[in-house]
Write a protein that holds these residues in place. Structure first.
Motif, short mmCIF file in Angstrom:
data_model
loop_
_atom_site.label_atom_id
_atom_site.label_comp_id
_atom_site.label_asym_id
_atom_site.label_seq_id
_atom_site.Cartn_x
_atom_site.Cartn_y
_atom_site.Cartn_z
N MET A 37 0.85 -1.19 0.00
CA MET A 37 0.00 0.00 0.00
C MET A 37 0.89 1.24 0.00
O MET A 37 1.77 1.37 0.83
CB MET A 37 -0.88 -0.05 1.26
CG MET A 37 -1.78 1.14 1.43
SD MET A 37 -3.20 0.97 0.39
CE MET A 37 -3.39 2.62 -0.20
N ARG A 38 0.63 2.13 -0.92
CA ARG A 38 1.42 3.35 -1.04
C ARG A 38 0.56 4.57 -0.74
O ARG A 38 -0.64 4.57 -0.97
CB ARG A 38 1.97 3.48 -2.45
CG ARG A 38 2.91 2.34 -2.84
CD ARG A 38 3.43 2.59 -4.21
NE ARG A 38 4.40 3.67 -4.10
CZ ARG A 38 5.63 3.60 -4.54
NH1 ARG A 38 6.04 2.51 -5.12
NH2 ARG A 38 6.45 4.61 -4.40
N GLN A 66 -7.48 8.36 0.18
CA GLN A 66 -6.39 7.40 -0.06
C GLN A 66 -5.42 7.37 1.12
O GLN A 66 -4.91 6.31 1.48
CB GLN A 66 -5.65 7.76 -1.34
CG GLN A 66 -6.47 7.53 -2.58
CD GLN A 66 -5.80 8.11 -3.83
OE1 GLN A 66 -4.59 8.31 -3.85
NE2 GLN A 66 -6.58 8.39 -4.85
N TRP A 115 -4.40 4.16 3.62
CA TRP A 115 -3.03 3.84 4.02
C TRP A 115 -2.93 3.74 5.54
O TRP A 115 -2.31 2.81 6.08
CB TRP A 115 -2.07 4.92 3.49
CG TRP A 115 -0.64 4.64 3.76
CD1 TRP A 115 0.24 3.97 2.96
CD2 TRP A 115 0.11 5.03 4.93
NE1 TRP A 115 1.49 3.91 3.55
CE2 TRP A 115 1.44 4.56 4.76
CE3 TRP A 115 -0.20 5.73 6.09
CZ2 TRP A 115 2.44 4.76 5.71
CZ3 TRP A 115 0.79 5.94 7.03
CH2 TRP A 115 2.09 5.46 6.85
N ILE A 129 -4.68 0.54 6.94
CA ILE A 129 -3.93 -0.69 6.65
C ILE A 129 -2.60 -0.71 7.41
O ILE A 129 -2.27 -1.69 8.07
CB ILE A 129 -3.70 -0.83 5.13
CG1 ILE A 129 -5.04 -1.11 4.45
CG2 ILE A 129 -2.68 -1.92 4.83
CD1 ILE A 129 -5.00 -1.05 2.94
N THR A 130 -1.83 0.37 7.32
CA THR A 130 -0.50 0.40 7.90
C THR A 130 -0.52 0.30 9.42
O THR A 130 0.33 -0.37 10.01
CB THR A 130 0.23 1.70 7.48
OG1 THR A 130 0.24 1.76 6.06
CG2 THR A 130 1.64 1.73 7.99
#
Length: 166
Positions: free
Chosen positions: A1-2, A94, A98, A101-102
């Motif tokens: 994931m970016r 977005q 991130w 998730i992170t």
């Protein structure tokens, strides 16, 4: 994931945070009376290991995630110097993905005083946060008491749920 290409993680140094403090002070609505002149408290809070600062590469704002409890929750703060909120909807969404998730978050919450009505509308309408309640007469701002709205968004509302993503 970016992260979105328009966003950069800020290296948390005392000098960088002081620069951010000076920039935010130009926008007095970002601080209630208890915080307005408390630079050292601001710096210490963001130097905490449970804080992340995302800076827009165009230099027009920041997003801060603090009080992060991995696997649980975090507080979010948005500040866009040019006040162009809606054009940043996708970037913020977005970045939220991130963060969820992170940091394995279950919830992100924002605390928005009544005098920040445009930001509250943006957070609820554009980003999909739900208003959960109001803390009545919670903050002093320019010598007057204001309510604070507590809004949140949950992991399942941000990540794929039935192939639908915010």
């Amino acid at each position: 994931m970016r992260l979105p290409s328009e966003v950069a993680l800020v290296t948390l140094t005392r000098e960088k945070i002081k620069q951010l403090w000076e920039k935010q002070r130009q926008h007095d609505a970002l601080f209630d009376d208890s915080c307005r002149d408390k630079e050292e408290k601001f710096v210490r809070g963001l130097l905490s290991p449970d804080s992340i600062i995302f800076e827009l590469k165009d230099g027009n704002g920041v997003m801060v995630l603090d009080h992060i409890i991995p696997g649980s929750r975090a507080d979010a703060h948005l500040a866009f110097w040019d006040r162009k909120l809606s054009k940043r909807t996708e970037i913020v969404k977005q970045t939220l993905v991130w963060c969820f998730i992170t940091k394995d978050l279950r919830r992100v919450q924002v605390w928005l005083p009544t005098y920040a009505g445009a930001t509250r509308r943006f957070v609820c309408k554009n980003l999909g946060f739900t208003e959960e309640g109001i803390l009545r007469n919670f903050v002093w701002y320019k010598g007057e008491l204001f309510d604070v709205h507590v809004c949140s968004i949950l992991r399942e509302e941000v990540l794929d749920v039935g192939n639908r993503r915010i």
